[in-house]
Scaffold this active site. Structure first.
Site, PDB file in Angstrom:
ATOM      1  N   THR A   1      -3.574  -2.888   1.602  1.00  0.00           N
ATOM      2  CA  THR A   1      -3.312  -4.167   1.525  1.00  0.00           C
ATOM      3  C   THR A   1      -3.791  -4.906   3.264  1.00  0.00           C
ATOM      4  O   THR A   1      -3.493  -4.518   4.384  1.00  0.00           O
ATOM      5  CB  THR A   1      -2.180  -4.347   1.296  1.00  0.00           C
ATOM      6  OG1 THR A   1      -1.346  -3.491   2.143  1.00  0.00           O
ATOM      7  CG2 THR A   1      -2.071  -3.599  -0.021  1.00  0.00           C
TER       8      THR A   1
ATOM      9  N   MET B   1      20.734  -4.077  -4.098  1.00  0.00           N
ATOM     10  CA  MET B   1      20.804  -2.120  -4.254  1.00  0.00           C
ATOM     11  C   MET B   1      20.464  -2.346  -5.711  1.00  0.00           C
ATOM     12  O   MET B   1      21.603  -2.653  -6.220  1.00  0.00           O
ATOM     13  CB  MET B   1      22.007  -1.445  -3.793  1.00  0.00           C
ATOM     14  CG  MET B   1      22.520  -0.582  -4.406  1.00  0.00           C
ATOM     15  SD  MET B   1      21.279   1.123  -3.595  1.00  0.00           S
ATOM     16  CE  MET B   1      21.271   2.582  -4.850  1.00  0.00           C
TER      17      MET B   1
ATOM     18  N   VAL C   1      11.271  -1.847   9.469  1.00  0.00           N
ATOM     19  CA  VAL C   1      10.866  -0.222   9.004  1.00  0.00           C
ATOM     20  C   VAL C   1      11.582   0.688   9.695  1.00  0.00           C
ATOM     21  O   VAL C   1      11.981   1.470   9.630  1.00  0.00           O
ATOM     22  CB  VAL C   1       9.322  -0.088   8.181  1.00  0.00           C
ATOM     23  CG1 VAL C   1       8.453   0.164   9.951  1.00  0.00           C
ATOM     24  CG2 VAL C   1       9.426   1.087   7.976  1.00  0.00           C
TER      25      VAL C   1
ATOM     26  N   ASN D   1      -3.399   1.383   5.043  1.00  0.00           N
ATOM     27  CA  ASN D   1      -3.357   3.059   4.639  1.00  0.00           C
ATOM     28  C   ASN D   1      -4.229   2.725   3.276  1.00  0.00           C
ATOM     29  O   ASN D   1      -3.829   1.965   2.427  1.00  0.00           O
ATOM     30  CB  ASN D   1      -2.428   2.919   5.245  1.00  0.00           C
ATOM     31  CG  ASN D   1      -0.862   2.602   3.712  1.00  0.00           C
ATOM     32  OD1 ASN D   1      -0.505   1.889   4.028  1.00  0.00           O
ATOM     33  ND2 ASN D   1      -0.678   3.434   2.333  1.00  0.00           N
TER      34      ASN D   1
ATOM     35  N   ASP E   1      -1.151   6.638   7.320  1.00  0.00           N
ATOM     36  CA  ASP E   1      -0.259   5.111   6.862  1.00  0.00           C
ATOM     37  C   ASP E   1      -0.967   4.610   8.274  1.00  0.00           C
ATOM     38  O   ASP E   1       0.435   3.875   9.862  1.00  0.00           O
ATOM     39  CB  ASP E   1       1.073   5.503   7.119  1.00  0.00           C
ATOM     40  CG  ASP E   1       1.874   4.180   6.780  1.00  0.00           C
ATOM     41  OD1 ASP E   1       0.994   3.150   6.618  1.00  0.00           O
ATOM     42  OD2 ASP E   1       2.764   4.152   7.176  1.00  0.00           O
TER      43      ASP E   1
ATOM     44  N   ALA F   1       0.776  -1.380  -0.251  1.00  0.00           N
ATOM     45  CA  ALA F   1       0.089   0.222  -0.005  1.00  0.00           C
ATOM     46  C   ALA F   1       0.856   0.778  -0.067  1.00  0.00           C
ATOM     47  O   ALA F   1       0.767   2.280   0.003  1.00  0.00           O
ATOM     48  CB  ALA F   1      -0.796  -0.145   1.439  1.00  0.00           C
TER      49      ALA F   1
END
Ligand code: CA
Length: 710
Positions: free
Chosen positions: A255, A678, A564, A275, A324, A198
């Site tokens: 989600t 990366m 996170v 969210n 969020d 999301a």
């Protein structure tokens, strides 16, 4: 396009085919529905131990009286160095875990001997479209199989005995916008799983798959699609009335990335939704001219019928979500006496800072209480549970920055809470941290990176000692023992920082929880007294579990800082003392005396950047480009957590061309780079953009170097 194909297929088939529903035969051997419903003494068969996700164990050999004698029985060094979020499962003397990168491992649960290992070989590039690290929260057991959902969107069934693949299906609509980090659940032969995404361009859903074949049984979307394609069901048509503009173009969000709770009593599946997308509703005008549409069914608890996947009820915790405030935290079901009457209830502590009690059968709002400081509402209607939103929190309407409490990390996220029927308390790992929201001006969607419509540059942490100190001081965490009936805290244990581990409650009057400071702790469940602690050498974010073999009780937890909070919060990721990842599985029992090897030497963190020779204009542009494309992994204001490279330390800062070959040409892209995800950003960035990022990083490194010398 999916709909178009589905329609074409439907039209091409004879009418009778419309009833060609996937017939599911529940397991009669191995792990059965009866075992999952009733529980098996000494085992931990599903993510939350029982279908009600209480995370309460009746085992009491380890108790508040003897927990001081708990020691390390065995441990395993894991072959990844990212956030570990899984809860181990134990059945028939075997422990099943997942690690970061969706790997599955099986051990002898008494000795730690490896039984088998399975690596789904998730492409490392997947990390660029995963908001929150390469984490995975665990497997499901059913029949003779183990089920894992992978970061790149596959659902895989393995043989419990050997780890061999039985079937593997891509279950996400596409592997560009959707990722999976959650643990599947299984009921009546159906494997239930949703996805994340999301923050990108995902349309949320939950789906059920046949445990024997992986064939899809049903799929229920959480937000409506393009009305021109027709709605899949009445619930979508109703929901469309609460959206404006062309919301479906960016997916809509909502989600189902974590909580899924099956309730055998009602035959309903309860789940939380994330969210609306993008965060800033002004970015795509999805809230209409009044700017206050609810955007159903985002940030809600929803119930669907297990067998058919049909909508039954919803309760939206955060209407018009622009902060969020995912409602994805675990949903716990139990029976509680309220006003002299037994009620079958769902307990929920989502990101928005309120603790909710709902009727588990009807979704009726029963009560709410604020378990963490919040400023996004002026209160909650005690009858309907609807929040009165603080007008100042509508940052896209005020045009001003909004320091939201809770922040986007949430007052409580995926870290599981536990409920003890003995104490009647819910043990919540809470985060007390704000987030500065500001609408991005002239925002446009792009093909890579976060799609939030929020200006992450203007609100990035300045290199100002006073501002940093104030932000650091205001960012903490707590273990809260919450009385769900009285809607108040019974006791609270403060932590130095947020993002501490999930909790486990036991009949031994104990609550176990790891913390971001690198300890694994035991508290008394009735009073919150700290009774025992073990130095884990790394932040612990996963939830512990417990089991018993041959009359001995064990407690297990995955250790490994990440997720996170580590990768996206910059300097705040360092609020606690152990933001270093040392990924291990730790298992304890009474009287054991095992010791961990010394933690790996931490890298020299002294800053030694090249001099800043660019222009202020370059650095200012670089700050914006960095905030949009880089900060979600490398940290706010160029300060990384302990996990992803801290670019202020990067040797490549000194060389314009080397830096460009990484960011544009993908020099560290796997497999050549041996990489950690990366990938090249050449879809979004031009070489001149990349040079502004480099100049910005050099400037930031020099600012912090100056700060460190003060
Ligand atoms: Ca979210």
């Amino acid at each position: 396009m999916r709909l178009g194909i589905a329609l074409a297929v439907a039209l091409a088939l004879p009418l009778a085919a419309c009833s060609s529903k996937v017939e599911v035969t529940p397991a009669t051997e191995g792990v059965t529905d009866a075992m999952l419903i009733d529980g098996v003494e000494g085992e931990w068969l599903t993510y939350g131990r029982d279908y009600g996700e209480q995370r309460f164990s009746p085992l009491e050999q380890i108790s508040a009286d003897n927990v001081g004698e708990l020691g390390l029985a065995w441990s395993v060094d894991l072959d990844t160095a990212r956030g570990q979020e899984a809860t181990p499962l134990v059945h028939d003397g075997v422990m099943y875990i997942t690690t970061a990168w969706s790997k599955v491992k099986a051990f002898d649960a008494a000795t730690g001997a490896v039984k088998w290992e399975y690596d789904p070989e998730v492409p490392r590039e997947t990390l660029v479209r995963a908001c929150c690290d390469a984490v995975n929260r665990g497997v499901a057991l059913y029949g003779d199989k183990v089920f894992v959902a992978t970061l790149d969107g596959r659902l895989i069934a393995l043989e419990q005995e050997t780890g061999k693949v039985v079937w593997s299906e891509v279950v996400v609509p596409n592997q560009e916008d959707y990722t999976i980090t959650g643990a599947p659940r299984v009921a009546k032969g159906m494997v239930l799983i949703g996805s994340g995404g999301a923050e990108y361009k995902a349309r949320g859903y939950i789906a059920a798959f046949d445990h024997e074949t992986g064939k899809e049984v049903w799929r229920w979307h959480t937000v409506p699609g393009n009305p021109a394609d027709g709605f899949e069901n009445d619930a979508m048509e109703k929901a469309a009335e609460t959206w404006a503009g062309e919301w479906w173009k960016l997916g809509g969000g909502g989600t189902v990335w974590d909580s899924i709770t099956y309730d055998p009593k009602t035959d309903l599946v309860l789940f939380g939704t994330g969210n609306a997308e993008p965060w800033n509703p002004g970015a795509n005008g999805r809230m209409g001219t009044e700017g206050a549409d609810d955007n159903l069914y985002t940030s809600s608890v929803v119930a669907v019928d297990l067998t058919t996947g049909e909508y039954r009820w919803h309760f939206q915790e955060t209407p018009e979500d622009r902060w969020d405030y995912d409602s994805n935290a675990q949903i716990t079901i139990t029976d509680l006496e309220i006003d002299g009457k037994m009620r079958h209830v769902a307990l929920h502590a989502p990101k928005n800072g309120y603790f909710y009690m709902l009727d588990a059968e009807t979704g009726e709002f029963l009560s709410a209480g604020s378990f963490a400081e919040q400023n996004w509402t002026l209160g909650i209607d005690p009858k309907t549970g609807k929040p009165q939103i603080n007008p100042e929190a509508r940052y896209e309407q005020t045009g001003k920055p909004w320091i939201g409490m809770p922040g986007a990390g949430g007052a409580h996220s995926w870290q599981p809470m536990s409920f003890s029927p003995v104490t009647g308390l819910v043990y919540i790992p809470a985060n007390l941290a704000a987030f500065p929201y500001m609408a991005a001006e002239g925002w446009e969607e792009s093909d890579i990176g976060f799609q939030t419509g929020v200006d992450l540059s203007s609100v990035a942490m300045p290199a100002d000692e006073a501002v940093r100190k104030a932000a650091m001081d205001a960012t903490t965490g707590a273990l809260i023992a919450w009385d769900p009936v009285k809607q108040e805290a019974r006791w609270t244990v403060p932590f130095k920082g947020p993002w501490n581990g999930g909790t486990l409650a036991t009949a031994g009057n104990l609550v176990f929880q790891g913390d971001a400071n690198g300890n694994f702790n035991a508290f008394s469940a009735d009073a919150g007294k700290k009774l025992w602690s073990f130095p884990a050498q790394t932040g612990v974010i996963a939830a512990p579990m417990t089991y018993s073999i041959n009359g001995e009780q064990y407690v297990a937890v995955l250790a490994g800082w990440g997720g996170v909070w580590d990768i996206a919060t910059g300097v705040l990721a360092h609020k606690s003392d152990a933001p270093i990842n040392v990924s291990r599985l730790l298992v304890f029992k009474l009287g054991a005396t095992g010791k961990l090897a010394d933690p790996p030497a931490s890298a020299d963190r002294v800053l030694d950047p090249p001099p800043f020779l660019g222009t202020e204009e370059q650095a200012a542009t670089g700050s914006q480009v960095y905030a949009r494309y880089c900060s979600v992994c490398h940290g706010d204001a160029a300060v990384a957590g302990g996990l992803n490279p801290d670019l202020r330390h990067s040797a490549t800062l000194a060389d314009k061309d080397t830096f460009k070959t990484i960011v544009i040409d993908g020099a560290l892209s796997p497999p050549e780079g041996g990489g950690n995800g990366m990938v090249s950003f050449n879809k979004a960035l031009k070489p001149e953009d990349v040079e502004t990022i480099r100049q910005y990083l050099i400037k930031r490194a020099n600012e912090d170097l100056a700060l460190s010398k003060k």
